[in-house]
Design an enzyme around this catalytic site. Sequence first.
Site, PDB file in Angstrom:
ATOM      1  N   ARG A  87      40.680   1.355  42.791  1.00 25.32           N
ATOM      2  CA  ARG A  87      42.033   1.377  43.365  1.00 25.32           C
ATOM      3  C   ARG A  87      43.054   0.826  42.383  1.00 25.32           C
ATOM      4  O   ARG A  87      44.216   1.177  42.445  1.00 25.32           O
ATOM      5  CB  ARG A  87      42.045   0.669  44.723  1.00 25.32           C
ATOM      6  CG  ARG A  87      41.223   1.497  45.707  1.00 25.32           C
ATOM      7  CD  ARG A  87      41.100   0.912  47.081  1.00 25.32           C
ATOM      8  NE  ARG A  87      40.170   1.733  47.858  1.00 25.32           N
ATOM      9  CZ  ARG A  87      39.695   1.414  49.044  1.00 25.32           C
ATOM     10  NH1 ARG A  87      40.066   0.292  49.611  1.00 25.32           N
ATOM     11  NH2 ARG A  87      38.861   2.221  49.666  1.00 25.32           N
TER      12      ARG A  87
ATOM     13  N   CYS B  70      44.819   8.509  52.747  1.00 24.00           N
ATOM     14  CA  CYS B  70      44.263   9.760  52.215  1.00 24.00           C
ATOM     15  C   CYS B  70      44.873  11.026  52.824  1.00 24.00           C
ATOM     16  O   CYS B  70      44.353  12.127  52.638  1.00 24.00           O
ATOM     17  CB  CYS B  70      42.752   9.735  52.363  1.00 24.00           C
ATOM     18  SG  CYS B  70      42.020   8.383  51.397  1.00 24.00           S
TER      19      CYS B  70
ATOM     20  N   SER C 108      33.077   2.482  41.088  1.00 27.58           N
ATOM     21  CA  SER C 108      33.725   1.534  40.188  1.00 27.58           C
ATOM     22  C   SER C 108      33.163   0.120  40.301  1.00 27.58           C
ATOM     23  O   SER C 108      32.948  -0.540  39.283  1.00 27.58           O
ATOM     24  CB  SER C 108      35.226   1.539  40.446  1.00 27.58           C
ATOM     25  OG  SER C 108      35.506   1.254  41.808  1.00 27.58           O
TER      26      SER C 108
ATOM     27  N   LYS D 161      30.529   9.321  52.753  1.00 25.56           N
ATOM     28  CA  LYS D 161      31.280   8.348  51.976  1.00 25.56           C
ATOM     29  C   LYS D 161      31.597   7.157  52.857  1.00 25.56           C
ATOM     30  O   LYS D 161      32.218   7.292  53.913  1.00 25.56           O
ATOM     31  CB  LYS D 161      32.570   8.983  51.454  1.00 25.56           C
ATOM     32  CG  LYS D 161      33.495   8.000  50.757  1.00 25.56           C
ATOM     33  CD  LYS D 161      34.660   8.697  50.109  1.00 25.56           C
ATOM     34  CE  LYS D 161      35.649   7.694  49.535  1.00 25.56           C
ATOM     35  NZ  LYS D 161      36.778   8.364  48.881  1.00 25.56           N
TER      36      LYS D 161
ATOM     37  N   CYS E 260      42.230  14.658  47.269  1.00 23.80           N
ATOM     38  CA  CYS E 260      42.561  13.591  48.199  1.00 23.80           C
ATOM     39  C   CYS E 260      44.031  13.273  48.001  1.00 23.80           C
ATOM     40  O   CYS E 260      44.641  13.742  47.044  1.00 23.80           O
ATOM     41  CB  CYS E 260      41.699  12.359  47.948  1.00 23.80           C
ATOM     42  SG  CYS E 260      41.677  11.222  49.359  1.00 23.80           S
TER      43      CYS E 260
ATOM     44  N   ARG F 155      40.567   1.833  55.234  1.00 20.14           N
ATOM     45  CA  ARG F 155      40.115   3.213  55.403  1.00 20.14           C
ATOM     46  C   ARG F 155      38.971   3.340  56.420  1.00 20.14           C
ATOM     47  O   ARG F 155      38.272   4.333  56.462  1.00 20.14           O
ATOM     48  CB  ARG F 155      39.646   3.782  54.062  1.00 20.14           C
ATOM     49  CG  ARG F 155      40.679   3.730  52.955  1.00 20.14           C
ATOM     50  CD  ARG F 155      40.465   4.850  51.966  1.00 20.14           C
ATOM     51  NE  ARG F 155      40.993   4.590  50.639  1.00 20.14           N
ATOM     52  CZ  ARG F 155      42.284   4.536  50.329  1.00 20.14           C
ATOM     53  NH1 ARG F 155      43.197   4.692  51.264  1.00 20.14           N
ATOM     54  NH2 ARG F 155      42.666   4.302  49.085  1.00 20.14           N
TER      55      ARG F 155
ATOM     56  N   CYS G  92      45.273   9.849  48.492  1.00 19.81           N
ATOM     57  CA  CYS G  92      45.562   8.412  48.403  1.00 19.81           C
ATOM     58  C   CYS G  92      46.232   8.013  47.085  1.00 19.81           C
ATOM     59  O   CYS G  92      46.980   7.046  47.042  1.00 19.81           O
ATOM     60  CB  CYS G  92      44.302   7.580  48.651  1.00 19.81           C
ATOM     61  SG  CYS G  92      42.940   7.949  47.549  1.00 19.81           S
TER      62      CYS G  92
ATOM     63  N   LYS H  37      28.001   8.284  48.687  1.00 15.80           N
ATOM     64  CA  LYS H  37      28.841   7.371  47.917  1.00 15.80           C
ATOM     65  C   LYS H  37      29.086   6.106  48.704  1.00 15.80           C
ATOM     66  O   LYS H  37      29.424   6.216  49.885  1.00 15.80           O
ATOM     67  CB  LYS H  37      30.168   8.085  47.633  1.00 15.80           C
ATOM     68  CG  LYS H  37      31.182   7.257  46.910  1.00 15.80           C
ATOM     69  CD  LYS H  37      32.460   8.017  46.766  1.00 15.80           C
ATOM     70  CE  LYS H  37      33.495   7.082  46.160  1.00 15.80           C
ATOM     71  NZ  LYS H  37      34.825   7.593  46.314  1.00 15.80           N
TER      72      LYS H  37
HETATM   73  C1  PBG Z   1      39.554   8.701  47.084  1.00 19.21           C
HETATM   74  C2  PBG Z   1      38.486   8.221  46.192  1.00 19.21           C
HETATM   75  C3  PBG Z   1      38.090   6.897  46.012  1.00 19.21           C
HETATM   76  C4  PBG Z   1      37.046   6.914  45.104  1.00 19.21           C
HETATM   77  C5  PBG Z   1      36.836   8.239  44.733  1.00 19.21           C
HETATM   78  N1  PBG Z   1      37.732   9.034  45.428  1.00 19.21           N
HETATM   79  C6  PBG Z   1      38.663   5.651  46.530  1.00 19.21           C
HETATM   80  C7  PBG Z   1      38.734   5.317  47.932  1.00 19.21           C
HETATM   81  O1  PBG Z   1      38.178   5.987  48.801  1.00 19.21           O
HETATM   82  O2  PBG Z   1      39.402   4.330  48.194  1.00 19.21           O
HETATM   83  C8  PBG Z   1      36.312   5.689  44.634  1.00 19.21           C
HETATM   84  C9  PBG Z   1      35.526   5.824  43.403  1.00 19.21           C
HETATM   85  C10 PBG Z   1      35.102   4.545  42.783  1.00 19.21           C
HETATM   86  O3  PBG Z   1      35.232   3.440  43.341  1.00 19.21           O
HETATM   87  O4  PBG Z   1      34.601   4.624  41.666  1.00 19.21           O
HETATM   88  N2  PBG Z   1      40.370   9.620  46.473  1.00 19.21           N
END
Ligand code: PBG
Length: 337
Positions: A217, A138, A288, A207, A128, A229, A130, A261
């Site tokens: 983040r 992204c 997270s 996702k 990705c 997003r 981002c 996710k």
């Molecule tokens: C994007 C990405 C994200 C997460 C994994 N890959 C963040 C987003 O989409 O903002 C989130 C994972 C998490 O919250 O544990 N590269």
Amino acid sequence: MSSQQAPRPGFPTTRLRRLRYHPAVRELVGETRLSPANLIQPLFVRPGERVRAEISAMPGNYQFSPDLLAEEVGRAGELGLGGVILFGIPAEKDETGSDAISDTGILAEAIRAAKRAAPDTLLITDLCFCEYTSHGHCGPIGEATGRTDVDNDATLKLLAEQAVVHARAGADVVAPSGMMDGMVGAIRRGLDGAGFSHVPIISYAAKYASAFYGPFREAAESAPQFGDRRGYQMDPAAAAGQAMREIELDLAEGADIVMVKPALAYLDIIRDARQRFPGVPLAAYSVSGEYSMIKAAAQRGWIDERAIVLESLTAIRRAGAGIILTYWAKEVARWLA
Ligand code: PBG
């Protein structure tokens, strides 16, 4: 004669507590098991040496420099985890996220260090932009549609390059997380063209645009600097069937493993995916926010961390995910040992 009639269902013939009376019977009839081999530990890497910076919103998680990351990957392997997934925080961010497609970028360096230290531990990399772009989106931003937006097709080209950079550095599996249309196909063609047809793709297929990514983040320093997003990640209110369409498309483009996710708030999607695609390995990312909520409550003594984590992960598996990405992976492996 009443004694020859078939037993009538229900009480008192049936007493389900008989299945719970003896602890060994409870064990015997248990079907959903957690194993370290199905768990993946997310890890964050940043430039430097001997750096181990705790992420304040995710106690117990760190940004590591490549040297310490390599040791961490080794520990994950020794614990029998299914693998680790790496996220990079570059020294410099720019408009296109060029560190992400450089053979000397942070992730390429981290992959090489980890492979030297722990060649047998499955190394998955997040694909990705981002974390690498100055604007935190992204992919590169364009105006092609008449509105400021991530340029989908320009991102595809870059994703294919990023995948090849990771594979060349030694990544075992790549995992695109940007929710660009066509991303899996572009990455598959890129890898195949560069001699990496053996490298599998775990697609973040379904996702959602989720507030549960908040702590990540901070961890990955990847918050969007404007907007959000929702123009590329899924709307939680969309029909669940839209997630099935996403998965179907990714499979058609060559995804080997598909992911849902977040996990806990999307168990219905995990269940649907399991039933709709029984032959496809299914992963779920316990993100997270799921981690930080439980951690914070546990630190206040309000809940029993270990019991809640094991119960939550069991629920995610029972819903149908064979593979779970979780910030507790190493901890769980120790608990199960
Ligand atoms: C994007 C990405 C994200 C997460 C994994 N890959 C963040 C987003 O989409 O903002 C989130 C994972 C998490 O919250 O544990 N590269």
